[in-house]
Design a protein around this motif. Sequence first.
Motif, PDB file in Angstrom:
ATOM      1  N   THR A 286      20.282-121.136  40.685  1.00 30.83           N
ATOM      2  CA  THR A 286      21.524-121.580  40.019  1.00 30.83           C
ATOM      3  C   THR A 286      21.817-120.752  38.762  1.00 30.83           C
ATOM      4  O   THR A 286      22.689-121.104  37.966  1.00 30.83           O
ATOM      5  N   ALA A 287      21.090-119.642  38.564  1.00 28.14           N
ATOM      6  CA  ALA A 287      21.327-118.770  37.403  1.00 28.14           C
ATOM      7  C   ALA A 287      22.714-118.140  37.513  1.00 28.14           C
ATOM      8  O   ALA A 287      23.195-117.863  38.613  1.00 28.14           O
ATOM      9  N   GLN A 288      23.341-117.937  36.344  1.00 22.74           N
ATOM     10  CA  GLN A 288      24.682-117.345  36.327  1.00 22.74           C
ATOM     11  C   GLN A 288      24.688-116.082  35.466  1.00 22.74           C
ATOM     12  O   GLN A 288      24.042-116.057  34.426  1.00 22.74           O
ATOM     13  N   VAL A 289      25.417-115.086  35.905  1.00 25.93           N
ATOM     14  CA  VAL A 289      25.498-113.852  35.125  1.00 25.93           C
ATOM     15  C   VAL A 289      26.933-113.329  35.202  1.00 25.93           C
ATOM     16  O   VAL A 289      27.594-113.439  36.241  1.00 25.93           O
ATOM     17  N   ARG A 290      27.389-112.805  34.088  1.00 23.74           N
ATOM     18  CA  ARG A 290      28.768-112.286  34.020  1.00 23.74           C
ATOM     19  C   ARG A 290      28.741-110.792  34.328  1.00 23.74           C
ATOM     20  O   ARG A 290      27.931-110.054  33.758  1.00 23.74           O
ATOM     21  N   VAL A 291      29.593-110.361  35.252  1.00 22.43           N
ATOM     22  CA  VAL A 291      29.611-108.922  35.586  1.00 22.43           C
ATOM     23  C   VAL A 291      31.053-108.416  35.643  1.00 22.43           C
ATOM     24  O   VAL A 291      31.967-109.157  36.045  1.00 22.43           O
ATOM     25  N   PRO A 292      31.279-107.159  35.254  1.00 20.14           N
ATOM     26  CA  PRO A 292      32.633-106.583  35.366  1.00 20.14           C
ATOM     27  C   PRO A 292      33.043-106.516  36.847  1.00 20.14           C
ATOM     28  O   PRO A 292      32.208-106.195  37.696  1.00 20.14           O
ATOM     29  N   ILE A 293      34.295-106.794  37.127  1.00 17.01           N
ATOM     30  CA  ILE A 293      34.778-106.744  38.519  1.00 17.01           C
ATOM     31  C   ILE A 293      34.559-105.345  39.102  1.00 17.01           C
ATOM     32  O   ILE A 293      34.262-105.191  40.280  1.00 17.01           O
ATOM     33  N   ALA A 294      34.658-104.340  38.236  1.00 13.07           N
ATOM     34  CA  ALA A 294      34.469-102.960  38.706  1.00 13.07           C
ATOM     35  C   ALA A 294      33.067-102.756  39.285  1.00 13.07           C
ATOM     36  O   ALA A 294      32.871-101.915  40.166  1.00 13.07           O
ATOM     37  N   ASP A 295      32.072-103.550  38.812  1.00 18.45           N
ATOM     38  CA  ASP A 295      30.692-103.395  39.300  1.00 18.45           C
ATOM     39  C   ASP A 295      30.334-104.429  40.365  1.00 18.45           C
ATOM     40  O   ASP A 295      29.186-104.486  40.816  1.00 18.45           O
ATOM     41  N   LEU A 296      31.298-105.281  40.721  1.00 22.20           N
ATOM     42  CA  LEU A 296      30.956-106.453  41.541  1.00 22.20           C
ATOM     43  C   LEU A 296      30.310-106.089  42.881  1.00 22.20           C
ATOM     44  O   LEU A 296      29.294-106.658  43.272  1.00 22.20           O
ATOM     45  N   GLU A 297      30.884-105.111  43.568  1.00 21.47           N
ATOM     46  CA  GLU A 297      30.337-104.768  44.897  1.00 21.47           C
ATOM     47  C   GLU A 297      28.882-104.330  44.799  1.00 21.47           C
ATOM     48  O   GLU A 297      28.057-104.737  45.611  1.00 21.47           O
ATOM     49  N   VAL A 298      28.581-103.505  43.815  1.00 23.15           N
ATOM     50  CA  VAL A 298      27.210-103.022  43.635  1.00 23.15           C
ATOM     51  C   VAL A 298      26.277-104.181  43.279  1.00 23.15           C
ATOM     52  O   VAL A 298      25.172-104.310  43.820  1.00 23.15           O
TER      53      VAL A 298
END
Length: 447
Positions: free
Chosen positions: A427-439
Amino acid sequence: MQSTSARSLWAVPATDLDQIVNLCKRRGFVYPSAEIYGGFRSSYDYGPLGSLMLRNVREAWVRTMVQQRDDVVLIDAAILGPPAVFEASGHLANFSDPLVDCTKCKQRFREDHLTEPDTCPNCGATGSFTESRAFNLMFKTQAGPVEGSGTEVYMRPETAQGMFVNFVNVLQTSRKKPPFGIAQVGKSFRNEITPGNFIFRTREFEQMECEFFVPPADSAQWYEYWCNARFNWYVDLGIPADMLRLRPHDADELSHYSAGTSDVEFMYPWGWGELEGIAQRTDFDLKQHAQHSGQKLDFFDQATNERYVPYVIEPAGGVNRAMAAFLLAAYDEDIVNDEPRQVLRLHPRLAPYKVAVLPLSKKDTLTPLAKQVYATLADRYMVDYDETQAIGKRYRRQDEIGTPLCVTVDFDSLDDGAVTIRERDTTAQVRVPIADLEVEIRARVGF
Ligand code: ATP
């Protein structure tokens, strides 16, 4: 859904299987067949999630058995076959189960499944069984409009015969030579006397089988190889090794063609049960079909200038049975934020959806970006999109159907171009840029 006889026969601890049966119904994995007409006993329809999962089981098998090897090819043979095929294979003469009837309650049982040979597991009567008789498990039907001899055809009771009758076709067209295998995934049909235990034993089911042809002298070594390889396939896809065992058959259990068989067994709620069988079929099948068809079904080895009939090692598993085992092994309950949660800890390859895209609110402002994220990920993965209910409830729903990752699009996303990835297991959450989402998603899903 499950006959009382089957249940009392194996003393099923009701809750475990029922939890999976209920979840499957509630979330759209598996429905009883023809339910609006009261159901069709021991038949099941696979819903939106179940059909995706079945497909994932098949694809995981084809990936391991065919895609990642250069010595196995895939075929897709006909389901209906002429009697000649099943005369040669021995199914017309031998493919039967011993059947007894209880004269008191009229229930029918497989004699070899009775724990007490003289006592009816349904009504408790003793000495009430009829003599046992052989019951052929093949479904027979007719081809064409005219009834009578010469028109009867059989629905295949296993996919294996398709590989044997196409041995020469495949040899000539695929440039393979022993050791090599022919694999197939498809439906098989058996008029089982006692279907039951949900999708474990049904009359219509799907098999994934490989006939692996080897020089006779190497057959023992390949048999051992396939026993281990097939055991490990289930472990690699997330079943704990202590819920599995490899059980060699006793001599009196062996089929008419087998020189040795081991079953990969799973600890089902009702005890150890077969998931897959690995059989040493010797040259029985090719010789039978050669004799009955008058065709040469052998291999000429140019290196040694010798002609021989290959031996066959057959790993034969069930798609539906495997799906049941994967679901049972994955089911878990834990506490998250002081609330109990049900979670399917499915391997990402098997999970119906790999990712769920969840806009925080249904507001129009979030929809375009959320749909854009969905479209990008859906190009690669099966992705769910859900904008109903509170976010906590949506996470729980995805946990329950085994989705490994959720991607939440919120109002900040519109400004910072980032989204939140939430993991099912921790259930951990992490914020990521949409530009990096696929990777980022690829790194977590594993492919
Ligand atoms: P069982 O002893 O449980 O009847 P079997 O030994 O007859 O099984 P095989 O002929 O070896 O089964 O078939 C290979 C695989 O096909 C089995 O391991 C199982 O996964 C699957 N299978 C066979 N019969 C059924 C059925 N009636 N329903 C669902 N799956 C089945």
